[in-house]
Design a protein around this motif. Structure first.
Motif, PDB file in Angstrom:
ATOM      1  N   ARG A 192      -7.059   1.644  -1.619  1.00  0.00           N
ATOM      2  CA  ARG A 192      -6.110   2.062  -0.597  1.00  0.00           C
ATOM      3  C   ARG A 192      -6.991   2.941   0.309  1.00  0.00           C
ATOM      4  NH1 ARG A 192      -2.236   4.956  -2.131  1.00  0.00           N
ATOM      5  NH2 ARG A 192      -2.434   4.697  -4.373  1.00  0.00           N
ATOM      6  N   ASP A 219       0.760  -1.190  -0.083  1.00  0.00           N
ATOM      7  CA  ASP A 219       0.012  -0.036   0.076  1.00  0.00           C
ATOM      8  C   ASP A 219       0.721   1.316   0.055  1.00  0.00           C
ATOM      9  OD1 ASP A 219      -2.008  -1.324  -0.121  1.00  0.00           O
ATOM     10  OD2 ASP A 219      -2.902  -1.055   1.907  1.00  0.00           O
ATOM     11  N   SER A 249      -7.190   6.124  -0.105  1.00  0.00           N
ATOM     12  CA  SER A 249      -6.050   7.179   0.045  1.00  0.00           C
ATOM     13  C   SER A 249      -6.574   8.466  -0.913  1.00  0.00           C
ATOM     14  CB  SER A 249      -4.719   6.738  -0.217  1.00  0.00           C
ATOM     15  OG  SER A 249      -3.756   7.580  -0.396  1.00  0.00           O
TER      16      SER A 249
END
Lengths: 234, 356
Positions: B203, B193, B205
């Motif tokens: 992820r 990740d 993110s």
């Protein structure tokens, strides 16, 4: 109980089942029994550990070995010597053909259809149940079918070759033998013989086998190991 | 677990599966083609992928692509094939992606021959591709050790985010030995990740991960090289592996030998011992990092007169042996290449000569 094999005998089986080691030792064994033997190395798919490595040992026993021409012995090329057709048309007492592994290695046999036509052939499948893909009856039958389809010749016998090379134990031999005996019953093909490593022959109980036994004196060994004397009797 | 009888190439394929690698891209070449043959049966059984590339150049970049996505991936080839992959290997090292390359060496240079050789030592340990990169190089001496090294190679590649190479020769690939497989490893890389292009949504993110090898800013590129150097220095501290043999004896000659060649040397050492002539041996299991300290210390033993690098190449590893011995003892070389493996008798003859 002796090995009763004469005429044209083709050795097939899975890749790495031990066809070559069996062929070389069978040739020496039958020669010692007074049978005239010729061997053809038809392994066109493998590049290492082929019958040709045992050339000197076979020749010293007076066994004729048919190989591709000398300059091509290490070539990564499928070469079928015309002498193979010749030896089939005029077979000696035992004409032993060591085919390559799997259906791919057996494909070359279809190219010999003409000389083989009308001849009585024994095509035997070597089985080592300690190898991947032939540790089940189903796996052995699958490769049998593939080899028969590629070679256009039916398999009509089984050779048991249970071993873990140097680490083979007497128990492995018994367990492996039981497996190939079961295979022979299930597919209704005779178990021609089973093998026992030469160094273990004195420690196995030969009465446990209902088929003949071929001792194997390993010829195809890496360079740091000693080659055992070929053709040593039981 | 029950042992099975396997050819080195098949065992390498199975070991990768047991290590949780389900991506295999390759192009056939003797003497490693059985890996592809074996995995063409096995990968579909375990839900993995085997894709034959149109060339080794393509395969190299398939490896890069899969690795950049955080997938465990590996390939196998033999010498000329590895040459073709070398550009991609340099890229993968630059992008700091983990991947495993197996080279089952054949005779070279050029197309050479199909028999065993160790002629790719320099290629594996000193580059092959361009730029300041290193591979962690492991050299098995048996089929069992090939299995263990392949299984360790994946976590090591991920630990360093760097390609790992297993360097075997034709005989390691072609010979059959009984093997047993350790337990399966976890199937996913643990640290992906932080860097892999798995998608920001996946992820959770808001920062994209970028896998790239173009760094036009001189300072940035210098910093990348310093980061890589720090990794290689860490490998030198943490990953050196070797096997000493007959090293407690008062040996007159010290052998350094690896892979198939070391098996022949072991037989020679045993036979000479029976004659009353003691020879010690260090077998590097990692070729980079090289067991410099172990060799230096072993060469320094009072009884030791000479160090010999015995290799199936024309004097490649001997340079690392010289670098390790640091002039403490004379360093000699013996080897053959072209496919013929020196016999124990030939090695014994050479050792008797050096021991005079």
């Amino acid at each position: 109980m002796g090995i009763n094999l004469e005429g044209i005998v083709i050795i097939v089986g899975n890749y790495g089942s031990g066809k070559t080691e069996v062929s070389v030792n069978l040739a020496a064994h039958q020669k010692k029994a007074g049978i005239d033997v010729r061997v053809a190395d038809l392994d066109l798919v493998n590049s290492y550990f082929r019958t040709r490595e045992a050339r000197k040992a076979l020749e010293s026993l007076g066994i004729d070995l048919v190989l591709p021409p000398e300059q091509y012995l290490q070539a990564d090329l499928p070469i079928l010597s015309p002498r193979v057709a010749g030896m089939i048309m005029q077979p000696s007492q035992l004409t032993l053909i060591d085919a390559g592994g799997d259906d791919v290695g057996a494909t070359v046999l279809a190219a010999l259809a003409d000389p083989l036509k009308g001849k009585t052939i024994r095509m035997l499948q070597v089985v080592n149940p300690f190898r991947p893909f032939t540790d089940t009856v189903q796996g052995c039958l699958k490769i049998r079918k593939a080899i028969e389809a590629a070679s256009k010749i039916p398999i009509n016998g089984i050779i048991g070759n249970p071993n873990l090379i140097d680490e083979t134990t007497v128990d492995d031999i018994y367990t492996g033998y039981e497996f190939v005996r079961g295979l022979s019953e299930q597919c209704d093909l005779p178990l021609e013989f089973t093998t026992v490593p030469g160094e273990l022959i004195s420690t196995v109980d030969l009465h446990r086998f209902s088929c003949p036994v071929l001792p194997i004196q390993r010829q195809l060994v890496p360079p740091w190991k000693e080659i055992r004397q070929l053709g040593t009797a039981v | 677990m029950r042992k099975v009888l396997m050819k080195g190439n098949e065992a390498i394929g199975e070991a990768a599966i047991r290590a949780g690698c389900l991506n295999y891209f390759a192009y056939p070449i003797t003497p490693q083609s059985e890996v592809a043959e074996y995995l063409s049966h096995r990968m579909p059984e375990v839900g993995g992928v085997f894709l034959q590339g149109e060339s080794e150049v393509a395969v190299g970049y398939m490896i890069f692509g899969a690795s950049g996505c955080g997938e465990r991936v590996f390939t196998t080839s033999s010498s000329p094939g590895i040459s073709l992959m070398s550009e991609a290997i340099s890229y993968i090292a630059s992008a700091q992606c983990p991947a495993v390359f197996v080279n089952i060496i054949r005779g070279g240079p050029g197309l050479g021959g199909i028999l065993p050789s160790q002629g790719d030592y320099f290629q594996a340990t000193k580059g092959g591709g361009h730029g300041d990169y290193r591979l962690l190089v492991m050299a098995p001496a048996s089929v069992q050790e090939a299995v263990e090294m392949v299984m360790e190679a994946f976590p090591l590649a991920e630990k360093y985010r760097n390609p790992v190479m297993i360097l075997g020769d034709g005989l390691i690939g072609q010979m059959m030995e009984p093997v047993e497989f350790p337990e399966h490893l976890s199937s996913k890389p643990t640290n992906k990740d932080d860097w892999a292009t798995t998608g920001m949504d996946t992820r959770k993110s808001d920062k994209p991960n970028v896998v790239k090898t173009l760094f036009l800013d001189a300072k940035v590129l210098n910093n990348l090289n310093l980061t890589l150097k720090a990794k290689y220095d860490r490998m030198k501290k943490e990953e050196v592996r070797y096997e000493p043999y007959n090293i407690d004896s008062d040996y007159k000659v010290l052998i350094v030998s690896y892979g198939t060649m070391s098996r022949v040397c072991k037989t020679a050492v045993d036979n000479l011992k029976e004659e009353g002539f003691e020879v010690g041996m260090i077998r590097p299991q990692t070729l980079f990092p090289f067991p410099e300290t172990a060799i230096n210390e072993a060469a320094g033993k009072k009884s030791c007169k000479t160090v010999v690098s015995i290799e199936m190449s024309m004097g490649q590893m001997v340079e690392d042996v010289e670098r390790s011995v640091l002039g403490k003892r004379p360093v000699e070389w013996y080897g053959k290449c072209g496919g013929e493996v020196p016999t124990p008798e030939e090695v014994m003859e050479v050792l008797r000569e050096f021991g005079k």
